[in-house]
Design a protein around this motif. Structure first.
Motif, PDB file in Angstrom:
ATOM      1  N   TYR A 142      33.636 -48.567 -38.288  1.00 25.02           N
ATOM      2  CA  TYR A 142      32.351 -48.161 -37.712  1.00 25.02           C
ATOM      3  C   TYR A 142      31.650 -49.355 -37.081  1.00 25.02           C
ATOM      4  O   TYR A 142      31.628 -50.448 -37.636  1.00 25.02           O
ATOM      5  N   MET A 143      31.086 -49.142 -35.901  1.00 26.87           N
ATOM      6  CA  MET A 143      30.207 -50.125 -35.292  1.00 26.87           C
ATOM      7  C   MET A 143      28.893 -49.435 -34.925  1.00 26.87           C
ATOM      8  O   MET A 143      28.858 -48.244 -34.615  1.00 26.87           O
ATOM      9  N   THR A 144      27.792 -50.178 -35.009  1.00 27.44           N
ATOM     10  CA  THR A 144      26.481 -49.609 -34.712  1.00 27.44           C
ATOM     11  C   THR A 144      26.341 -49.349 -33.212  1.00 27.44           C
ATOM     12  O   THR A 144      27.130 -49.841 -32.395  1.00 27.44           O
ATOM     13  N   GLY A 145      25.299 -48.614 -32.855  1.00 26.63           N
ATOM     14  CA  GLY A 145      25.047 -48.338 -31.447  1.00 26.63           C
ATOM     15  C   GLY A 145      24.778 -49.590 -30.646  1.00 26.63           C
ATOM     16  O   GLY A 145      25.241 -49.729 -29.503  1.00 26.63           O
ATOM     17  N   SER A 146      24.032 -50.536 -31.219  1.00 24.29           N
ATOM     18  CA  SER A 146      23.759 -51.795 -30.523  1.00 24.29           C
ATOM     19  C   SER A 146      25.039 -52.591 -30.309  1.00 24.29           C
ATOM     20  O   SER A 146      25.222 -53.223 -29.257  1.00 24.29           O
ATOM     21  N   HIS A 147      25.921 -52.573 -31.311  1.00 29.93           N
ATOM     22  CA  HIS A 147      27.195 -53.275 -31.180  1.00 29.93           C
ATOM     23  C   HIS A 147      28.051 -52.619 -30.090  1.00 29.93           C
ATOM     24  O   HIS A 147      28.665 -53.306 -29.258  1.00 29.93           O
ATOM     25  N   TRP A 148      28.073 -51.300 -30.079  1.00 27.45           N
ATOM     26  CA  TRP A 148      28.841 -50.588 -29.054  1.00 27.45           C
ATOM     27  C   TRP A 148      28.299 -50.908 -27.663  1.00 27.45           C
ATOM     28  O   TRP A 148      29.076 -51.146 -26.726  1.00 27.45           O
ATOM     29  N   MET A 149      26.977 -50.933 -27.500  1.00 23.51           N
ATOM     30  CA  MET A 149      26.385 -51.280 -26.204  1.00 23.51           C
ATOM     31  C   MET A 149      26.801 -52.682 -25.769  1.00 23.51           C
ATOM     32  O   MET A 149      27.089 -52.930 -24.588  1.00 23.51           O
ATOM     33  N   TYR A 150      26.845 -53.607 -26.731  1.00 28.18           N
ATOM     34  CA  TYR A 150      27.232 -54.982 -26.427  1.00 28.18           C
ATOM     35  C   TYR A 150      28.681 -55.051 -25.952  1.00 28.18           C
ATOM     36  O   TYR A 150      28.988 -55.702 -24.938  1.00 28.18           O
ATOM     37  N   LEU A 151      29.584 -54.379 -26.659  1.00 25.73           N
ATOM     38  CA  LEU A 151      30.997 -54.430 -26.293  1.00 25.73           C
ATOM     39  C   LEU A 151      31.299 -53.643 -25.028  1.00 25.73           C
ATOM     40  O   LEU A 151      32.112 -54.061 -24.198  1.00 25.73           O
ATOM     41  N   GLN A 152      30.653 -52.503 -24.882  1.00 21.74           N
ATOM     42  CA  GLN A 152      30.985 -51.593 -23.795  1.00 21.74           C
ATOM     43  C   GLN A 152      30.285 -51.946 -22.475  1.00 21.74           C
ATOM     44  O   GLN A 152      30.881 -51.840 -21.415  1.00 21.74           O
ATOM     45  N   TRP A 153      29.033 -52.422 -22.556  1.00 20.66           N
ATOM     46  CA  TRP A 153      28.256 -52.531 -21.322  1.00 20.66           C
ATOM     47  C   TRP A 153      27.599 -53.887 -21.092  1.00 20.66           C
ATOM     48  O   TRP A 153      26.909 -54.063 -20.089  1.00 20.66           O
ATOM     49  N   ALA A 154      27.774 -54.859 -21.989  1.00 17.03           N
ATOM     50  CA  ALA A 154      27.156 -56.175 -21.798  1.00 17.03           C
ATOM     51  C   ALA A 154      28.154 -57.122 -21.140  1.00 17.03           C
ATOM     52  O   ALA A 154      29.027 -57.683 -21.805  1.00 17.03           O
ATOM     53  N   SER A 155      28.023 -57.298 -19.860  1.00 15.15           N
ATOM     54  CA  SER A 155      28.895 -58.212 -19.131  1.00 15.15           C
ATOM     55  C   SER A 155      28.459 -59.647 -19.403  1.00 15.15           C
ATOM     56  O   SER A 155      27.297 -60.004 -19.206  1.00 15.15           O
ATOM     57  N   ILE A 156      29.380 -60.487 -19.900  1.00 15.47           N
ATOM     58  CA  ILE A 156      29.048 -61.870 -20.242  1.00 15.47           C
ATOM     59  C   ILE A 156      29.843 -62.819 -19.362  1.00 15.47           C
ATOM     60  O   ILE A 156      30.490 -62.396 -18.395  1.00 15.47           O
ATOM     61  N   ASP A 157      29.844 -64.114 -19.698  1.00 12.22           N
ATOM     62  CA  ASP A 157      30.452 -65.119 -18.827  1.00 12.22           C
ATOM     63  C   ASP A 157      31.960 -64.983 -18.698  1.00 12.22           C
ATOM     64  O   ASP A 157      32.551 -65.472 -17.731  1.00 12.22           O
ATOM     65  N   VAL A 158      32.616 -64.331 -19.674  1.00 11.06           N
ATOM     66  CA  VAL A 158      34.077 -64.200 -19.620  1.00 11.06           C
ATOM     67  C   VAL A 158      34.501 -62.753 -19.344  1.00 11.06           C
ATOM     68  O   VAL A 158      35.640 -62.388 -19.590  1.00 11.06           O
ATOM     69  N   GLY A 159      33.590 -61.958 -18.853  1.00  8.80           N
ATOM     70  CA  GLY A 159      33.886 -60.550 -18.602  1.00  8.80           C
ATOM     71  C   GLY A 159      33.116 -59.686 -19.580  1.00  8.80           C
ATOM     72  O   GLY A 159      31.884 -59.623 -19.535  1.00  8.80           O
ATOM     73  N   TYR A 160      33.837 -59.033 -20.497  1.00  5.53           N
ATOM     74  CA  TYR A 160      33.196 -58.243 -21.545  1.00  5.53           C
ATOM     75  C   TYR A 160      33.613 -58.797 -22.904  1.00  5.53           C
ATOM     76  O   TYR A 160      34.706 -59.345 -23.048  1.00  5.53           O
ATOM     77  N   PRO A 161      32.763 -58.679 -23.916  1.00  9.07           N
ATOM     78  CA  PRO A 161      33.028 -59.313 -25.212  1.00  9.07           C
ATOM     79  C   PRO A 161      34.255 -58.740 -25.910  1.00  9.07           C
ATOM     80  O   PRO A 161      34.656 -57.598 -25.681  1.00  9.07           O
ATOM     81  N   ASP A 162      34.815 -59.551 -26.795  1.00  7.01           N
ATOM     82  CA  ASP A 162      35.884 -59.109 -27.680  1.00  7.01           C
ATOM     83  C   ASP A 162      35.280 -58.496 -28.937  1.00  7.01           C
ATOM     84  O   ASP A 162      34.168 -58.838 -29.345  1.00  7.01           O
ATOM     85  N   PHE A 163      36.035 -57.615 -29.565  1.00  8.30           N
ATOM     86  CA  PHE A 163      35.626 -57.100 -30.868  1.00  8.30           C
ATOM     87  C   PHE A 163      36.000 -58.110 -31.942  1.00  8.30           C
ATOM     88  O   PHE A 163      37.129 -58.574 -32.016  1.00  8.30           O
ATOM     89  N   ARG A 164      35.018 -58.464 -32.775  1.00 10.52           N
ATOM     90  CA  ARG A 164      35.246 -59.363 -33.898  1.00 10.52           C
ATOM     91  C   ARG A 164      34.627 -58.749 -35.145  1.00 10.52           C
ATOM     92  O   ARG A 164      33.507 -58.244 -35.107  1.00 10.52           O
ATOM     93  N   GLU A 165      35.345 -58.822 -36.245  1.00 12.25           N
ATOM     94  CA  GLU A 165      34.825 -58.294 -37.499  1.00 12.25           C
ATOM     95  C   GLU A 165      33.540 -59.004 -37.905  1.00 12.25           C
ATOM     96  O   GLU A 165      32.614 -58.377 -38.417  1.00 12.25           O
ATOM     97  N   ALA A 166      33.464 -60.315 -37.658  1.00 12.89           N
ATOM     98  CA  ALA A 166      32.249 -61.054 -38.006  1.00 12.89           C
ATOM     99  C   ALA A 166      31.043 -60.494 -37.267  1.00 12.89           C
ATOM    100  O   ALA A 166      29.959 -60.331 -37.835  1.00 12.89           O
TER     101      ALA A 166
END
Length: 754
Positions: A142-166
């Motif tokens: 399970y990931m929270t809605g904010s986490h999903w928004m970060y992974l799915q739609w937050a474009s960062i300096d290297v493209g889109y973020p990786d999923f990390r358990e931390a």
């Protein structure tokens, strides 16, 4: 691959604990059936519920906070039936929708087009609100809605973020902070390059594009850093949002100071997908901006979200503690918390802003709360060790590779992992072992423990920091509950001056590592009506007292007491500290009684400063003058009248200050850390000092400004008390001239020679 999975399971408790059957199964099932669990803090079960659909599943404990996750759905998204091919993979925006830039263009699309895509858009809003479940290496995750928004739609300096358990645990903890009505937000102690700046930037956009008539603020270690975060992270994330999440903005597409939303993003559903633009448009009046770094930044303003980036690096004249006192009020209306703070940073050296950040972090521990249920700072502290979030050592499932794997592991960045994060870290530490400042800087950037994160510069310390930190590292590696016990002393049956007993209590003010045998407890002798310590041959106490119960600004120093044994032939540790007390009870009288009970229980005398005499009067008035040691550097005949009456030692004398510091320095060299030369003990044997708070106080000790180092004062006095023979003044030899009479014996009659 299998070996790494086993390592993950072995180290799982580093981040969180699963609380099995925390809520009775029948109660959980009944409330799940009717979806009656409410989002927020549940007082009955002392748990924060982050589920928004009325059901709960697994309950976990993160950094002392109990968090109930949503119930697992019947089916989770999975990219493949083979568990080894199940991992997070971002879903690209469908090409037909990528051509639509605004809600107005959507409204102009044909009915068939809308019917084809409305379910997809609805699901995106649902994930944003409720969170997202997916299969990850065969595990429902399970990931929270904010986490999903970060992974799915937050474009960062290297493209889109990786999923990390931390980061998954970070976002779960953040959602709990948002849900908990007692909490002002989080204080995240992190490692370098952990992604906090991008995660907090994503949350700025997530919150800013959801709420009406609100304000989101950004602060950093300097105004230039805050501006850079806004222009280089927040604005690009906003620009690349899909049209259905992106409100209409007022002003430039790439603003420098403020993002202003005048039209909200409206959830597109089957019911409203045919509405006209005029029916959807409403004023949002939400802004995201940044401020220059000052103590009173955002003073008097109301904030929905405040992001404090690089908060451990504020340097003079700016003070993160003073700023938090101001900005905290921006997140409340009376007693109601209306906004949250996302604070995070690595720490500078303590003298360069790190101490203020550390103070806030220490005041944010969720296990220590006031009568209102809040921590002292109002925030909740979170620390994630470096091995969980080190770039280059995260596998495709977002899990860390702790130790060198038997076979290479596929990394989330597409590269192969052939070494372990801890192995890499240990090699770096070994290479810096002869560079104290370089090593401490590395520890601060990549900490495995909280103590690492707050390492100071060696040139700032009067004492041997290498030995002190060796001891701190050892303390961090052991289970503290197996070595020390927190508790309270009390008179038996509440009758004073009888027998003292010790009672374990997690809220107690005493921390002890040894208690004497029954035959040695309460060993008090009475001579001529005065009570004396019966175990003076075993050890002594040192105390830094205070006289005034209350202080105007609430920043008075603590009272401090340390117990230490010396060389003896009895059944007790030798030359070891066994008690630490660093606290400021509500009244000075409570502190005095605490100190008295400890002395009576252990039957040991105390050496205390006599410039704050109320503690000594407390002992004398109760008949315990015999417990109060006289200053060891003067013979009794040379003591002042007050010193004869009360005992104690002054702290104003320069000789005493130097002797005090020398006593601590000598003890550290002989008994703390590793003795690499094997002079005082085998070179592979670590010293014994279980009280990390005192070790940290020694590391920061400033002989020219001793008032704020309570633990150093009392521990140094305990050492001096045990070594009082070293301070006894030498008796000066007096030459006595005796003139004997001399006689001249010439002749028959002797004559005296003058």
């Amino acid at each position: 691959m299998i070996q790494n999975k086993d390592l993950q399971n072995d180290d799982q408790n580093n981040l969180y604990r699963v609380l099995e059957n925390y809520i009775p199964t029948k109660i959980a099932a009944k409330k799940n059936a009717d979806n009656s669990w409410e989002y927020g803090y549940n007082r009955e079960y002392d748990v924060v519920i982050i589920s928004k659909n009325g059901s709960i599943g697994q309950v976990i404990n993160v950094a002392g906070l109990n968090i109930a996750l949503p119930a697992k759905p019947m089916a989770c998204y999975k990219r493949d039936d083979n568990p080894e091919e199940q991992y997070w993979e971002r879903e690209e925006l469908p090409k037909p929708l990528s051509k639509i830039q605004t809600i107005f263009q959507w409204n102009e699309m044909a009915t068939d087009f809308k019917n084809r895509w409305v379910d997809y858009i609805e699901s995106q809003f649902d994930y944003r609100e409720d969170g997202f479940w997916f299969m990850n290496n065969g595990v429902s995750t399970y990931m929270t809605g904010s986490h999903w928004m970060y992974l799915q739609w937050a474009s960062i300096d290297v493209g889109y973020p990786d999923f990390r358990e931390a980061n998954r645990i970070f976002w779960i903890f953040w959602e709990a902070c948002r849900a908990d009505e007692r909490c002002f937000g989080m204080d995240y102690l992190k490692i370098r390059r952990s992604g906090f700046s991008f995660m907090s930037s994503s949350e700025c956009i997530n919150v800013g594009t959801l709420v009406k008539d609100a304000r989101v603020g950004i602060l950093s270690k300097t105004g230039a850093d805050a501006k850079k975060m806004f222009t280089d992270k927040v604005v690009p994330i906003n620009s690349r949002l899909p049209f259905f999440f992106k409100p209409i903005m007022d002003g430039m597409d790439k603003p420098k100071t403020e993002l202003a939303y005048r039209v909200p993003a409206s959830k597109i559903t089957k019911k409203n997908m045919f509405n006209t633009a005029q029916e959807i448009v409403e004023g949002l009046d939400t802004t995201i901006d940044w401020k220059n770094t000052e103590d009173n930044s955002y003073d008097g303003e109301k904030l929905k979200l405040l992001v404090h980036d690089e908060s451990g690096k504020w340097t003079k004249p700016n003070n993160i503690k003073e700023n938090w006192r101001v900005t905290k009020t921006c997140l409340r209306l009376g007693s109601k918390i209306i906004g949250k703070c996302m604070m995070g940073s690595t720490s500078n050296a303590l003298a360069k802003g790190g101490q203020n950040f550390k103070d806030i972090y220490e005041d944010s521990r969720v296990t220590t709360r006031n009568a209102n249920g809040q921590t002292k700072s109002g925030l909740y502290a979170l620390f994630i060790p470096m091995e969980w979030n080190m770039e280059g050592f995260i596998d495709i499932y977002g899990m860390p590779v702790f130790r060198k794997p038997q076979a290479k592991v596929r990394g989330v960045d597409g590269n192969w992992i052939i070494n372990g994060a801890i192995d890499f870290w240990e090699a770096e530490v070994d290479g810096l072992k002869n560079d104290a400042d370089g090593l401490n800087e590395f520890y601060r950037q990549y900490p495995r423990t909280e103590s690492h994160a707050f390492r100071d510069e060696s040139k700032q310390s009067l004492f041997n920091l290498t030995k002190i930190y060796q001891q701190i590292d050892y303390n961090d590696s052991i289970i503290k509950e197996h070595v020390t016990t927190r508790g309270s002393f009390m008179w038996q049956d509440g009758v004073k001056d009888t027998k003292v007993i010790f009672s374990p209590d997690r809220n107690g003010r005493f921390l002890i590592s040894w208690t004497p045998s029954k035959t040695l407890q309460n060993n008090v002798h009475i001579r001529n009506g005065i009570k004396y310590a019966g175990n003076e041959h075993i050890g002594s106490f040192g105390c830094d007292s205070y006289d005034i119960s209350a202080v105007v600004d609430g920043r008075g120093s603590n009272g401090s007491l340390h117990g230490m044994t010396k060389f003896h032939m009895d059944q007790a540790p030798i030359n070891e500290f066994f008690l630490e007390y660093i606290s400021r009870p509500q009244t000075a009288e409570i502190f005095f009684e605490d100190v008295l009970m400890a002395c009576v229980f252990y039957g040991m005398p105390i050496l205390a400063e006599n410039n704050k005499p109320r503690l000594l009067y407390h002992f004398k008035n109760r008949g315990y003058r015999g417990f109060c040691m006289n200053r060891p550097d003067k013979v009794y005949a040379k003591l002042s009248a007050t010193e004869r009456e009360l005992g104690g030692i002054p702290n104003s004398s320069e000789d005493i200050k130097q002797s005090h510091a020398s006593a601590i320095e000598s003890y550290i060299e002989k008994s703390i850390g590793m003795d690499m030369l094997g002079i005082y003990r085998p070179s592979d044997e670590i010293g014994t000092m279980p009280f990390t708070r005192t070790l940290e106080d020694w590391a920061r000790f400033d002989i020219n400004n001793r008032t704020k180092f309570d633990a150093s004062i009392s521990s140094g006095l305990a050492i001096m008390a045990n070594q009082k023979h070293l301070y006894i003044p030498e008796k000066k030899e007096t030459k006595i001239s005796i003139n004997f009479a001399r006689y001249k014996n010439d002749g028959t009659l002797s004559q005296m020679i003058e």
